[in-house]
Design a protein around this motif. Structure first.
Motif, short mmCIF file in Angstrom:
data_model
loop_
_atom_site.label_atom_id
_atom_site.label_comp_id
_atom_site.label_asym_id
_atom_site.label_seq_id
_atom_site.Cartn_x
_atom_site.Cartn_y
_atom_site.Cartn_z
N LYS A 70 28.66 -69.73 75.46
CA LYS A 70 29.06 -68.32 75.46
C LYS A 70 27.88 -67.42 75.13
CE LYS A 70 33.87 -69.17 74.27
NZ LYS A 70 34.86 -69.16 73.19
N LEU A 71 27.06 -67.84 74.18
CA LEU A 71 25.87 -67.06 73.83
C LEU A 71 24.93 -66.96 75.03
CD1 LEU A 71 24.19 -65.55 71.71
CD2 LEU A 71 23.25 -67.77 71.04
N MET A 72 24.70 -68.08 75.70
CA MET A 72 23.82 -68.07 76.88
C MET A 72 24.41 -67.17 77.96
SD MET A 72 21.05 -68.95 78.40
CE MET A 72 20.34 -70.45 77.72
N VAL A 73 25.71 -67.24 78.17
CA VAL A 73 26.34 -66.39 79.18
C VAL A 73 26.14 -64.92 78.82
CG1 VAL A 73 28.56 -65.69 80.17
CG2 VAL A 73 27.98 -68.11 80.01
N SER A 74 26.21 -64.58 77.55
CA SER A 74 25.99 -63.19 77.16
C SER A 74 24.56 -62.75 77.50
CB SER A 74 26.30 -62.96 75.68
OG SER A 74 25.29 -63.48 74.84
N TYR A 75 23.58 -63.62 77.26
CA TYR A 75 22.20 -63.30 77.64
C TYR A 75 22.08 -63.16 79.15
CZ TYR A 75 20.73 -64.82 72.91
OH TYR A 75 20.55 -64.96 71.55
N LEU A 76 22.67 -64.08 79.87
CA LEU A 76 22.62 -64.03 81.33
C LEU A 76 23.24 -62.75 81.87
CD1 LEU A 76 23.61 -67.74 82.05
CD2 LEU A 76 21.36 -66.72 82.42
N ASN A 77 24.34 -62.33 81.29
CA ASN A 77 25.00 -61.10 81.75
C ASN A 77 24.18 -59.86 81.47
OD1 ASN A 77 27.29 -62.23 82.97
ND2 ASN A 77 28.36 -62.38 81.02
N ILE A 78 23.51 -59.82 80.34
CA ILE A 78 22.62 -58.69 80.02
C ILE A 78 21.53 -58.58 81.09
CG2 ILE A 78 20.81 -57.89 78.43
CD1 ILE A 78 22.58 -59.14 76.14
N LEU A 79 20.94 -59.71 81.41
CA LEU A 79 19.86 -59.73 82.40
C LEU A 79 20.36 -59.45 83.80
CD1 LEU A 79 17.93 -62.75 80.90
CD2 LEU A 79 17.23 -60.34 80.80
N ASP A 80 21.52 -59.99 84.13
CA ASP A 80 22.09 -59.76 85.46
C ASP A 80 22.38 -58.28 85.68
OD1 ASP A 80 23.07 -60.69 87.99
OD2 ASP A 80 25.11 -60.49 87.21
N SER A 81 22.93 -57.65 84.68
CA SER A 81 23.23 -56.22 84.79
C SER A 81 21.95 -55.42 85.06
CB SER A 81 23.88 -55.76 83.48
OG SER A 81 24.19 -54.40 83.54
N ALA A 82 20.89 -55.77 84.38
CA ALA A 82 19.62 -55.07 84.60
C ALA A 82 19.03 -55.38 85.97
CB ALA A 82 18.62 -55.44 83.50
N LEU A 83 19.12 -56.63 86.39
CA LEU A 83 18.61 -56.99 87.72
C LEU A 83 19.31 -56.20 88.82
CD1 LEU A 83 18.24 -60.86 87.38
CD2 LEU A 83 16.39 -59.25 87.89
N LYS A 84 20.60 -55.99 88.65
CA LYS A 84 21.36 -55.27 89.67
C LYS A 84 20.97 -53.80 89.77
CE LYS A 84 25.35 -58.31 89.64
NZ LYS A 84 26.70 -58.54 89.15
N LYS A 85 20.41 -53.24 88.70
CA LYS A 85 19.96 -51.85 88.73
C LYS A 85 18.67 -51.67 89.52
CE LYS A 85 22.11 -50.61 84.36
NZ LYS A 85 21.89 -50.26 82.96
N GLU A 86 17.95 -52.79 89.70
CA GLU A 86 16.68 -52.77 90.44
C GLU A 86 15.73 -51.71 89.90
OE1 GLU A 86 17.35 -52.67 94.65
OE2 GLU A 86 18.63 -54.45 94.58
N ASP A 87 15.66 -51.63 88.59
CA ASP A 87 14.84 -50.65 87.90
C ASP A 87 13.99 -51.38 86.85
OD1 ASP A 87 14.08 -47.99 86.79
OD2 ASP A 87 15.37 -48.64 85.12
N ALA A 88 12.69 -51.25 86.95
CA ALA A 88 11.79 -51.98 86.06
C ALA A 88 12.03 -51.66 84.59
CB ALA A 88 10.34 -51.69 86.43
N ALA A 89 12.30 -50.41 84.26
CA ALA A 89 12.52 -50.04 82.87
C ALA A 89 13.80 -50.69 82.33
CB ALA A 89 12.59 -48.53 82.73
N SER A 90 14.85 -50.72 83.13
CA SER A 90 16.10 -51.35 82.71
C SER A 90 15.89 -52.85 82.48
CB SER A 90 17.19 -51.16 83.75
OG SER A 90 17.53 -49.80 83.87
N LEU A 91 15.14 -53.47 83.36
CA LEU A 91 14.89 -54.89 83.23
C LEU A 91 14.04 -55.19 81.99
CD1 LEU A 91 15.50 -57.56 84.52
CD2 LEU A 91 13.51 -57.26 85.98
N TYR A 92 13.04 -54.37 81.77
CA TYR A 92 12.19 -54.54 80.58
C TYR A 92 13.01 -54.38 79.31
CZ TYR A 92 8.26 -53.79 77.42
OH TYR A 92 7.36 -53.88 76.37
N ASN A 93 13.88 -53.39 79.28
CA ASN A 93 14.74 -53.18 78.12
C ASN A 93 15.71 -54.35 77.92
OD1 ASN A 93 13.60 -50.72 77.37
ND2 ASN A 93 14.97 -49.56 78.70
N ALA A 94 16.23 -54.88 79.01
CA ALA A 94 17.14 -56.02 78.93
C ALA A 94 16.43 -57.26 78.40
CB ALA A 94 17.76 -56.30 80.29
N LEU A 95 15.21 -57.49 78.88
CA LEU A 95 14.43 -58.62 78.37
C LEU A 95 14.20 -58.48 76.87
CD1 LEU A 95 11.87 -59.07 81.27
CD2 LEU A 95 13.43 -60.84 80.42
#
Length: 109
Positions: A70-95
């Protein structure tokens, strides 16, 4: 395979090291297929690799395995949400968010 598909497969798999092996392999493939987002995939690759190294020869409780999945899925979802925005700043913040959440966790992987 898309990152979202990997998340779905991981989330719906039985918790255990075999699932993390498959996640690690999927991240390796995504690094090859989508090098512009390699940092995202490499972070998850590292988590999955560490989980396998730590627990493949140990018996863990089902609750431990489920909680960590569940913890890993939460990390994956954070990153997936940022990837879908296709915005470097969002991805950097998610990382950064994932790394900071990991640092404040029990660090199981």
């Amino acid at each position: 395979m898309a990152f979202s598909e990997v998340i779905n497969k991981f989330a719906n798999s039985l918790p255990g090291t075999d699932t993390y092996v498959k996640l690690r392999q999927a991240m390796q493939q995504l690094i090859q297929d989508d090098p512009s987002n390699a940092a995202v995939y490499f972070l998850i690759f590292g988590f999955a690799r560490t989980y396998v190294m730590l627990y493949e020869d140990q018996e863990v409780s089902p609750q431990f395995a489920e909680d960590n999945q569940k913890l890993m899925v939460s990390y994956l979802n954070i990153l997936d949400s940022a990837l879908k925005k296709e915005d470097a700043a969002s991805l950097y913040n998610a990382l950064n968010r994932v790394v900071n959440e990991y640092e404040n966790s029990k660090k199981v992987f």
